[in-house]
Write an enzyme that holds these catalytic residues in place. Structure first.
Site, PDB file in Angstrom:
ATOM      1  N   HIS A 103       2.274  71.790  56.726  1.00  0.00           N
ATOM      2  CA  HIS A 103       2.130  72.790  55.672  1.00  0.00           C
ATOM      3  C   HIS A 103       1.464  72.120  54.471  1.00  0.00           C
ATOM      4  CE1 HIS A 103       4.726  75.121  58.167  1.00  0.00           C
ATOM      5  NE2 HIS A 103       5.717  74.289  58.036  1.00  0.00           N
ATOM      6  N   GLU A 138      10.488  73.211  53.840  1.00  0.00           N
ATOM      7  CA  GLU A 138      11.538  73.784  54.694  1.00  0.00           C
ATOM      8  C   GLU A 138      12.712  72.823  54.788  1.00  0.00           C
ATOM      9  OE1 GLU A 138       8.318  75.479  58.005  1.00  0.00           O
ATOM     10  OE2 GLU A 138       9.601  73.783  58.523  1.00  0.00           O
ATOM     11  N   ARG A 280      -1.814  74.288  62.527  1.00  0.00           N
ATOM     12  CA  ARG A 280      -1.262  73.833  63.811  1.00  0.00           C
ATOM     13  C   ARG A 280      -2.048  72.659  64.376  1.00  0.00           C
ATOM     14  NH1 ARG A 280      -0.566  79.144  63.364  1.00  0.00           N
ATOM     15  NH2 ARG A 280       1.608  79.837  63.552  1.00  0.00           N
TER      16      ARG A 280
HETATM   17 ZN   LIG Z   1       7.151  74.147  59.589  1.00  0.00          ZN
END
Ligand SMILES: [Zn+2]
Length: 395
Positions: A103, A138, A280
């Site tokens: 990210h 996260e 990704r």
């Molecule tokens: Zn993630």
């Protein structure tokens, strides 16, 4: 606005990597159609906004409730800094691996979002990288043993593993890393793996799988388990490059911006900033934008034992320190003593086990495992009682 606490109805995401029975067994969430249930979302994300129930059981979308009463629900500080509920809280139940991803930092997300807007790339286009101008830190907290990959291994460890598997078609790349054991060369190594032609990639994967055939330890078990769903994916090499970690129930780890990671298997709680910015790098059928991945990856190594977040225990509460402002996370052990908790930001409480009664100044309700409530800033405090465990997301 009189009410300050609402029970939530949350949306369930049935992505194909989800577990069929985990949310039912652990949280009592019914699954009559026996679909995979991957995630339950608590928050205001437009793709799965929670529904708040008032005292008369009338329903209102949580984002509407917040937009109609921003200062009372969010409080002045959160309103000023974020203008919305700044976090999304999830239960995540993975039966198959999720993609390897990074990210962006907030700064690169702002730039990337602006750049792709200017290029006129539709927000829903498959080659759109930046869906919003926000970062996506996260935290994952394990409910069951939870397997994941997180951060680059120390380079000597990567080399030892590649020497063990002896993939001759990658000899040049490995030799170069052997001679220059630094983050810059790790970047070149990583980039060259992602850039292999289809034939080179297939040859390397064939060699890898042949040579580890008799290996029965980690990280080779992880590689083998990934071949079932991703037989031709360059992500099969990632367990040799990234740390493979199994969090035990009650352990948590924070995923920093620009850190490659993948969730592999298990059920956990995830708290994150409101963003969809995912780049990704493998274990995916989606397009890999290699240059954007490389631009948004930090090539430092992190030893395995530094990956878990060290919590602070304060009486009946376990606090997991988070290095960003978007959210905080705590586990609260409740018993038959009535305890009081201050409310300094909008909160979502999820009951993990037991039955817990919550009282604000104006209302009272009881939640059981899998049930959640939103508590507005305006409540200022609540009291709670009853045997059980709560997970608390706030900011
Ligand atoms: Zn993630």
């Amino acid at each position: 606005m009189k009410q300050t606490m609402w029970k939530l109805e949350n949306s369930i995401k049935s992505y194909d990597w989800g577990s069929i029975d985990s949310l039912t067994l652990l949280f009592g969430i019914p699954n009559p159609m026996k679909q995979p249930m991957a995630e339950m979302w608590m928050g205001t994300h437009p793709l799965g906004c929670s529904i708040a129930l008032n005292t008369k059981n009338q329903k209102i979308k949580l984002d509407e409730l917040i937009n109609q009463n921003p200062l009372e629900t969010l409080g002045e500080k959160t309103f000023k800094n974020f203008h919305e509920l700044p976090y999304l809280f999830k239960i995540l139940a993975a039966d198959k691996a999720l993609s390897i991803q990074v990210h962006p930092t907030k700064e690169k997300a702002i730039q990337g979002f602006e750049r792709e807007n200017q290029l006129g790339i539709d927000i829903n286009s498959p080659n759109r990288n930046y869906k919003d101008p926000n970062h996506k830190p996260e935290l994952i907290y394990a409910i069951t043993p939870f397997k994941a990959m997180n951060s680059f291994r120390p380079i000597d460890e990567i080399l030892a593993l590649f020497n063990q598997v002896n993939v001759t078609s990658l000899n040049d790349e490995i030799q170069q890393l052997q001679h220059n054991q630094n983050p810059e060369q790790l970047k070149i190594f990583f980039q060259s793996l992602l850039s292999l032609s289809t034939e080179q990639k297939q040859q390397a994967i064939n060699e890898l799988l042949n040579n580890i055939d008799s290996f029965v330890d980690e990280p080779y078990l992880t590689v083998k388990s990934l071949t079932k769903d991703y037989p031709n994916d360059i992500g099969l090499f990632m367990p040799l490059i990234l740390n493979v970690i199994e969090l035990q129930p009650g352990q948590a780890m924070f995923l920093y911006a620009e850190t490659p990671h993948a969730y592999l298997q298990g059920t956990g709680l995830e708290v994150m900033a409101c963003s969809d910015n995912v780049l990704r790098a493998g274990l995916t059928s989606k397009h890999i934008d290699i240059s954007e991945v490389i631009k948004n990856t930090h090539f430092n190594s992190v030893p395995l034992k530094q990956l878990t977040t060290k919590p602070t225990i304060n009486q009946n509460k376990i606090d997991f320190p988070i290095p960003v402002d978007d959210f905080k996370f705590e586990i609260i052990q409740s018993d038959n003593h009535l305890r009081e908790e201050k409310v300094t930001s909008p909160q979502i409480l999820l009951c993990l086990t037991g039955n817990i009664t919550l009282e604000t100044g104006s209302e009272s309700l009881t939640i059981t495992k899998g049930e959640s409530v939103f508590i507005a800033y305006k409540a200022q405090y609540y009291r709670y009682k009853g045997q059980g465990v709560l997970a608390k997301a706030f900011n």
